[in-house]
Design an enzyme around this catalytic site. Sequence first.
Site, PDB file in Angstrom:
ATOM      1  N   THR A  13       0.814  -1.211   0.000  1.00 16.12           N
ATOM      2  CA  THR A  13       0.000   0.000   0.000  1.00 16.12           C
ATOM      3  C   THR A  13       0.853   1.268   0.000  1.00 16.12           C
ATOM      4  O   THR A  13       0.381   2.349  -0.354  1.00 16.12           O
ATOM      5  CB  THR A  13      -0.933   0.006   1.235  1.00 16.12           C
ATOM      6  N   LYS A  14       2.128   1.156   0.363  1.00 14.15           N
ATOM      7  CA  LYS A  14       2.995   2.329   0.456  1.00 14.15           C
ATOM      8  C   LYS A  14       3.320   2.938  -0.904  1.00 14.15           C
ATOM      9  O   LYS A  14       3.799   4.075  -0.975  1.00 14.15           O
ATOM     10  CB  LYS A  14       4.281   1.978   1.200  1.00 14.15           C
ATOM     11  N   ASP A  15       3.070   2.214  -1.989  1.00 11.94           N
ATOM     12  CA  ASP A  15       3.232   2.811  -3.321  1.00 11.94           C
ATOM     13  C   ASP A  15       2.408   4.083  -3.448  1.00 11.94           C
ATOM     14  O   ASP A  15       2.816   5.054  -4.091  1.00 11.94           O
ATOM     15  CB  ASP A  15       2.769   1.839  -4.414  1.00 11.94           C
ATOM     16  N   THR A  63       7.640   1.372   2.696  1.00 16.84           N
ATOM     17  CA  THR A  63       7.691   2.740   2.172  1.00 16.84           C
ATOM     18  C   THR A  63       9.013   2.972   1.446  1.00 16.84           C
ATOM     19  O   THR A  63       9.051   3.602   0.387  1.00 16.84           O
ATOM     20  CB  THR A  63       7.524   3.771   3.298  1.00 16.84           C
TER      21      THR A  63
END
Length: 347
Positions: A48-50, A80
């Site tokens: 999800t850090k994209d 991240t």
Amino acid sequence: MEQKKIKAYDNVLELIGSTPLIKLSKITENCSGDFYAKVEAFNPGHSTKDRIALYIIEQAEERGLLKPGDTIIETTSGNTGFSLAMVSIIKGYECILAVSSKSSRDKIDMLRSLGAKVYVCPAHVSADDPRSYYQVAKRLHEEIKGSIYINQYFNELNIDAHYKTTGPEIWEQTAGQITHLIACSGTGGTISGTARYLKEQNPEVKVIGVDAYGSVLKKYHETREFDPNEIYPYRIEGLGKNLIPTATDFDSIDKFIKVTDEESAHMAREISKTEGLFVGYTSGAVMQAVKQLAEEGEFDKNSKVIVIFPDHGSRYMSKIYSDEWMSAQGFFDSVNSEEARKIEYIK
């Protein structure tokens, strides 16, 4: 004859977002309600850090804070950093990452493979210790001209990225039927931004944060007081904190629930074996929270529960998917036997 256009993306960054919602059936068969996972491993950087990496960097570009060849610096438990390194490659920036020693070797090797310079900092020191990854990143930013410090724990753009992407995606994918959002809280950006959007659409959506034993977040949410006595070492990466991130909007979260290292590790392995989804440690944590909440009677037959699976299991091969690591942590017992997982070689 007119030549047909090649169907291709210009670069990997165009694949960020629009991750699928996948129904969970086997692992929730004893729970009331319908359960769906927002599987963030389908992002090109497998987490999800994209979303925040691309959003924060593009916001810095729009504000004139970045020019080609500049350096991006960040504090990270791994995901991240990977996303920032990936974005930096495409956009032409240097990338320096301060990483907790709690991060898996797999994550650290992945960061290096993307050309990032990595500083591994001791995990179990206070946030204001000069050796902590927070302080190391700040020092590097001060020393390196032409650098920006992403500072995801205290960056409002962390929340905005999910308010603009994850929240709307879930609302659309569920046709507005979502009743519960359950997500792990580390920096707090994912749960906060998603919650803000969903509650604007329907204030009745219940948002539950998942915290770790050894972290201060749950008690702070309940009392608004930071209690250092809550802090002790734990193994889950990317979940919980020993400080209070301003990237967490505590007012958007209805309650927190804590999960253990051991149960979360086994649950991640269980997800892989039952749903065919190879997920990371925090995905096990959020699923463990679902089981505990179900036992407390949180859900009924009309519940439409969305859980966020933050990353891919490949980042934990030397940890939760390693029998040797699990055994070393004391995570195998008569039910979860190391012997049952040994490979049998035919000679």
